[in-house]
Structure formats: C-alpha cells, structure tokens
Design an enzyme around this catalytic site. Structure first.
Site, PDB file in Angstrom:
ATOM      1  N   GLY B 278       0.819  -1.204   0.000  1.00  0.00           N
ATOM      2  CA  GLY B 278       0.000   0.000   0.000  1.00  0.00           C
ATOM      3  C   GLY B 278       0.856   1.259   0.000  1.00  0.00           C
ATOM      4  O   GLY B 278       1.958   1.275  -0.529  1.00  0.00           O
ATOM      5  N   SER B 279       0.328   2.277   0.662  1.00  0.00           N
ATOM      6  CA  SER B 279       0.884   3.629   0.504  1.00  0.00           C
ATOM      7  C   SER B 279       2.321   3.790   0.960  1.00  0.00           C
ATOM      8  O   SER B 279       2.951   4.780   0.600  1.00  0.00           O
ATOM      9  CB  SER B 279       0.014   4.612   1.256  1.00  0.00           C
ATOM     10  OG  SER B 279      -1.310   4.481   0.834  1.00  0.00           O
ATOM     11  N   THR B 280       2.844   2.879   1.781  1.00  0.00           N
ATOM     12  CA  THR B 280       4.248   3.033   2.178  1.00  0.00           C
ATOM     13  C   THR B 280       5.146   3.013   0.940  1.00  0.00           C
ATOM     14  O   THR B 280       6.238   3.552   0.967  1.00  0.00           O
ATOM     15  CB  THR B 280       4.683   1.908   3.141  1.00  0.00           C
ATOM     16  OG1 THR B 280       4.211   0.671   2.642  1.00  0.00           O
ATOM     17  CG2 THR B 280       4.139   2.141   4.529  1.00  0.00           C
ATOM     18  N   LYS B 282       4.708   4.732  -1.577  1.00  0.00           N
ATOM     19  CA  LYS B 282       4.804   6.088  -2.142  1.00  0.00           C
ATOM     20  C   LYS B 282       6.142   6.726  -1.796  1.00  0.00           C
ATOM     21  O   LYS B 282       6.575   7.669  -2.464  1.00  0.00           O
ATOM     22  CB  LYS B 282       3.643   6.946  -1.650  1.00  0.00           C
ATOM     23  CG  LYS B 282       2.351   6.576  -2.345  1.00  0.00           C
ATOM     24  CD  LYS B 282       1.138   7.253  -1.760  1.00  0.00           C
ATOM     25  CE  LYS B 282      -0.120   6.620  -2.316  1.00  0.00           C
ATOM     26  NZ  LYS B 282      -1.278   6.786  -1.427  1.00  0.00           N
TER      27      LYS B 282
END
Lengths: 135, 571
Positions: B278-280, B282
C-alpha cells in the site's frame, strides 16, 4: 678395599632405587590429584554453563519488565525525564549562600512501600534449575 | 701380575713379535671399547630423548596440566550485546536393549512411574521388539535419571546427549529458528549456520538486541489483541548498517518445544510473507520521481478526478479533489497523484529503480525463510500506476524496511542482515542522491506532523514515516474489509539512526480508533510506543522539535496552486 667400593655402589643403587620408587609414587599421586581437580573444574564449568543458561532465562526482558512494574513501580522513561547537562542553569550567587539549617529529610523518613516477597510473587519457575547437577 | 694369554707365547715368536702382538691387542681393545662407548652413548641419548624430549611422559604431563576446555557440541547464539539466546546443555537419554530385558511388563510399569511422560503400552511395545537398541526417552532431567537408575532394571542404559535450549523462549523465535531432537538446525539461523554451529567454537553473534526485540514484540502483541488482528510483523533496522535490531512476527512459537509449533506460528511474516504494502510504497515512488527529475518538490499533479484505465478506477482515500503538490500527495497519501508520478517516470524506469533497491528479488537475509516477491505478470502502464501506490507488487516487510533505510540515510542501500557487523561502516550501494533522501525525510516528517501518521508522533524523538493500508488479496480478488495496515518510520528524522516498521494483519477498528483499522490508526501508535521505549535504550537523546535549527532542517515548501500562495510547513 674392593668390598668397600662394592658396598658403596650397592648402597647407591638401593638409595636411587628407593628414591625412584618414592618419586614415582608421589608423581602418580599428584597426577591423580591433578586429574581429579581437572575433573572438578570441568564439572564446575558445566555447572557455570547451566547457570548461564538459567541467568539468561531469569533475565528475559518480559520477566524483568513484569517484575519491575509489579514490585518496583517502574515505568518506561518518558522523553520529558531526560535532560542534558547543558540544560542545567549555571550556579547563581544565591546558591553559594550557606545551606539552610532546617534538617534535611532523609530518604529513610519516607513512607516505605510494602514490597511483596519476590520469592512468592515470582511466577516464573526457574526451569533450568532442574538441569543443575546435584553435588 | 696378570698372566699373558696363551697366544703371546714368546717361544713361538720372534722377540719383535711380542711388541707387535701387544700393539694389536691394545688397538683391538680400544676399538671394542670405543664401540661399546658408542652403544652406551646411543642408549643414553635415547633415554634422554624418550624421557625428557619426546612424546611420552612429557606430553602426558602437559596434557594433564593443561586447563580443561568445556566441549559443547553446538556453538551458542548470542544477541548483539552477548545475551545468551541459544545454548546446548548436557542431558542423559535412556535407551534399552530388549534382548537383556527379563520382564518387559514389570520394566514398563516401573519406568512409567519414574518418567510419567511415557505411556506404558508404548514402552512395553518397544521393550518386546526384536531389536538390540530402542530409544525410550530422550533428554531426561538429572532427577529422572536418578530415579531410573534407582529402578536397577538390567538392559536400560544412558547416553549423554546435548539438548538445545533457548533461554529467551519465544522472544526471537523466528530469527533463531529451532533444532530437531538430534540438534540439526531446522529453521532460522540455526539452519542457515548449521555447519558452523555444529563445529562448536565461538558463539554466533546476531544483530538482534533482545531489549528492542522485547519492546517491539510486546507492543505488537498488545495492538494485535486490541484490534483482534490475525497476525503482526515488526522490524527495527539500523539506518547505517542494515542490521536488523529487532525482527518480530506474531503469532510466534517457543523453540524449546519444537513439537508444539504449528504452521501458523512457524510462518515468518517479516521475511517469508509477501504483501502488497500500500501507501508506504509512495516513499519509493516519490524518491524515484524526484531522483529522476520528472518532478520537483514544487511540482505536482492534478488529483481532481479518479483515473480510469480500462476496468480499473484509481481513487483517493483521503480525497482533496484539487491539484496537489508532491509533498501534499505524500502527506494526504493521494493514489491518483502517486499513479501519475509513477507513470511520468515510466515502466522501464520504475522497474529498474525497484530492482536497484531490492524489491524484485528475495531479501538477502541470513535465514532460509525468505519470500519471493510477487511481480505483475505483465508490467503494463496500469501495473506501473498501481505499483506507484503499492498495489500489484507484493514484497516482504524486510524488503520494504531495507528500501526505506536507503531512502532516509542519505541514499545508500545496505543489504539486511541478522549477523552483527563489527566494522562501523559497511559497503553499501548508492541508489538515490543525498538531496533526494533529504527531501524524502522532510516529507516523512510532514506525514507525522500534519498528515495521516500523526499517531506515530513520539515527543522529542522526531519520528517521520508513512502509513500504508492495503486490502488483502484472497485468491484473485481483493478481500473487502481485510486490511494489511502498516507504518514505516525513521527516527530521529533529521539524522535517522533507526528505521522502524510495524504491520497488522486483518485488524478491526475499535471505539478508540472510531472504527478505523488503517495504518495511521493501528500501526502508527505501535511505532510511537516502541520509539518511546527503545530510544533511551539505544542512546538517542530527545530534542526540542521547536528549536530553530531543527525547524530549518525539516522545513518544507508547499506550493498550493489554487490560492497561488506558498506556505511553509513546519512553521
């Protein structure tokens, strides 16, 4: 004259034989002692080895954490409790005044907290104690 | 006067012959004497040689007087500070020779009384078998051994064996692994270093710090119970060596009881499990784009409308519905922005960047339980976009944390390791520029100060990080409501010393978290609590976040297009 010389030689032979005999037995006895001591050292090393395992077992962080909280009222240090030496202000002239005569409260005067007997309160049974050799 | 030998008879010889014969005799005598002297000298020399110089008595006494050395079959394993994690203790194991057993019934009955762990039927069956060696019980305690000895049953005997014990119990179970009854390593470093450990010698020093490991394990366990998660993983990694200071996977097992390990607790979520993070991710997308120069910190992307690519729709969870600058995309965790950012770099660029930071191959950590990352079958544009915000590529937590180490420490990648490295500097490979790394650090701080990771704020320790919440893949579909919630951070973020990762598997929200089970609500508090606990242990001094020096270090320029104004975050 020949007889006397022979006698001396025989005497010397007997003496050296006896000496050898005695030394040999002494060495044997010493060697036995050395072996016994070495054996004891090895036994002790083994016991130390077991105790080290037990020490590590008793020092499990989870156990120390629990004991610290229950028996000593310990809490994790908060960042507010940590200050550097530089934060301590310089000594002001007032501080050099003679100390007040009021009796200082000694730590012993503080009401003491009742601490439970750690032996009975301790839930962790030293498992490795059973591996310790009985003398 | 000594009489002459008969051959010296003068009557038969000339007068000169007598002298001649005398001379010959003397020479012969001298020669024989010399020979004897030589022989005795040889004997004497040999005597000296045997008694004093050569092996024999000399070596024997040397052997006896040398200090005894304790022979342990398998070397110890200790943590980075020398705390014992695994050792071998001598135990007695009981075996029997059934041919020598007189009354198997009686022997079995007596033995079961002394060793209650055994079943009578089983012992009896073994005692009547037609072998000359059967194991009855391995690793008796000394008390049991004494009891068995007292029974005095002929045909029973003991063998001294070694038993592997783990004094720290389940604390570092997944890193250590365990051994079988014959002391062969079956998992973890016990398996990886089986050969070295078996030769004995110096203890194997791991990079794990038991105190940090305990703090992580306890906080993860607490969060796991609070949010009724099925599992959890946590990592603390040194930001300048890549050493794993803590590596936790829950549920875990007690390596002292290898028989009781089930597959669920054996599974190492930190290294073997691969998840869409997920967003980690980014962090990597932003670093990649900033380093490649496709966007700057002042640049940004339009995040007003969801992106539609064939049947996929990319939406924002914390939708702002406006143009977002790079720090805002990071801070509000905009999927649309990250997708566009990744697309700008392109598929080839993304692939080579992720390969460079070790996302596309198994982590080179020293245990055999290492998961193979799951790559998209065909790396198309849609894959590039989804991987930009952490979907479509599954990696293990240790891969992620190793990548983040490189992003925050100035841009140098160090392979993760479970073994303590004594040299202060390890050889690493530069993967991004120091400038990019600084920008990533600032944005990570922003997330904790002002964004989705506020629950990770540990006062004084300057935590920076990124939250991540991904839906779990079940078969070919995403399972609704089953989340992998994580937080990856570094502290102190102005000069990171440690990278810290926490992840919960299928957490459920509680009243305290307003029903949310996202990374910012469930994993970030774990990181905060762990930082509070480990920072004093690791010698990290708390700082005043408000001090001008730190403000200046972490200041960030946020451009907002709509208002045309600039505002400085962190002020």
């Amino acid at each position: 004259m020949i007889k006397r010389a022979t006698l001396v030689w025989v005497l010397l032979a007997v003496l050296s034989g006896t000496g050898l005999f005695l030394v040999k037995y002494e060495v044997q006895a010493l060697e036995e002692r050395l072996a016994a001591i070495n054996h004891d050292i090895l036994d002790d090393m083994e016991a130390v080895h077991v105790l080290k395992a037990e020490w590590a077992w008793l020092n499990q962080p989870a156990r120390l954490d629990d004991l610290g909280r229950r028996l000593l009222d310990m809490e994790p240090v908060s960042s507010a409790q940590i200050r550097s030496i530089a934060d301590i202000p310089m000594r002001t002239p007032d501080a050099d005044a003679p100390p007040s005569t009021a009796p200082r409260r000694r730590p012993a005067d503080k009401p003491r907290k009742l601490v439970r007997n750690p032996r009975t309160a301790d839930p962790v049974i030293p498992l490795f104690a059973q591996y310790r050799r009985t003398p | 006067m000594i009489g002459r030998p008969p051959f010296f008879h003068p009557a038969r010889r000339h007068p000169g012959d007598a002298d001649q014969a005398l001379e010959t005799g003397r020479t012969r005598l001298l020669f024989t004497g010399a020979m004897f002297a030589c022989a005795f000298a040889v004997v004497a020399l040999r005597l000296v040689d045997v008694t004093l110089l050569k092996e024999g008595a000399g070596q024997r006494s040397a052997q006896l007087s040398a200090a005894p050395v304790l022979q342990t079959g398998r070397a110890d394993i200790v943590d980075r500070n020398g705390v014992l994690l695994a050792t071998s203790l001598k135990t007695a194991s009981l075996y029997a020779n059934p041919h020598l057993i007189i009354d198997a019934h009686e022997a079995a009955a007596k033995l079961v009384k002394a060793v209650p762990e055994l079943s009578r039927e089983q012992v009896y069956a073994r005692l009547v078998s037609d072998k000359s060696f059967v194991w009855l019980y391995r690793h008796l305690t000394p008390r049991q051994q004494y009891e068995v000895n007292r029974l005095g049953i002929p045909g029973f005997d003991f063998i001294t064996e070694e038993r592997r014990v783990y004094p720290a119990g389940p604390l570092a179970a997944h890193a250590l692994g365990h051994t079988d009854v014959d002391n062969h390593g079956l998992a973890g470093v016990e398996r990886q270093f089986d050969e070295t450990l078996r030769t004995g010698g110096a203890p194997l020093r791991l990079s794990i710090d038991t105190r940090v490991q305990h703090a992580m394990r306890e906080e993860l366990g607490r969060a796991m119970r609070a949010f009724r998660a099925v599992g959890a993983a946590g990592i603390v990694q040194d930001a300048h060596t890549g050493e794993l200071i803590a590596m936790v996977s829950l549920p875990d097992f007690d390596p002292n009881l290898p028989a009781s390990i089930d597959s669920e607790s054996r599974f190492n979520r930190a290294t073997l499990g691969v998840y869409e993070m997920g967003s980690t991710f980014k962090i990597f997308t932003s670093a990649m784009a900033l380093d490649a120069g496709t966007v700057t910190m002042q640049g940004g992307y339009d995040a007003r409308e969801p992106i539609r690519v064939s049947r996929f729709v990319i939406r924002d969870f914390h939708g702002k519905r406006r143009w977002l600058s790079v720090p805002e995309i990071f801070m509000y965790s905009s999927n649309i922005g990250a997708a566009r950012m990744a697309l700008d770099v392109g598929t080839a660029g993304q692939r080579s960047f992720l390969s460079k930071i070790g996302m596309l191959r198994p982590a080179p950590v020293e245990i055999s339980e290492v998961g193979q990352p799951i790559l998209p079958g065909q790396w198309r544009d849609i894959s590039t976009m989804t991987i930009g915000f952490g979907h479509g590529l599954a990696v293990s937590p240790v891969q992620l944390s190793t990548g983040v180490v490189a992003m925050v420490n100035g841009g140098v990648l160090y392979p993760p390791t479970l073994i303590r490295r004594d040299s202060p500097t390890r050889a690493g490979t530069r993967v991004v520029s120091a400038r990019t790394s600084g920008e990533i650090r600032r944005m990570m701080r922003l997330v904790v100060e002002d964004g989705t990771g506020r629950n990770a704020e540990a006062r004084g320790y300057l935590v920076g990080g990124k939250t991540g919440t991904a839906e779990k893949v079940m078969g070919k579909r995403y399972k609704a409501k089953a989340l992998m919630s994580s937080f990856v951070g570094a502290f102190p973020i102005n000069a990171p010393r440690y990278v810290i990762f926490a992840m919960l598997d299928e957490p459920s929200g509680t009243k305290e978290t307003l029903g949310y089970a996202t990374g910012g609500w469930v994993a970030a508090p774990v990181v905060r609590n762990v930082v509070y606990r480990i920072a004093p242990i690791l010698g990290i001094h708390p700082v005043d976040e408000g001090s001008p020096a730190i403000r200046q270090q972490l200041a960030i320029d946020i451009v907002t297009k709509e208002s045309g104004k600039r505002r400085l975050a962190s002020f």
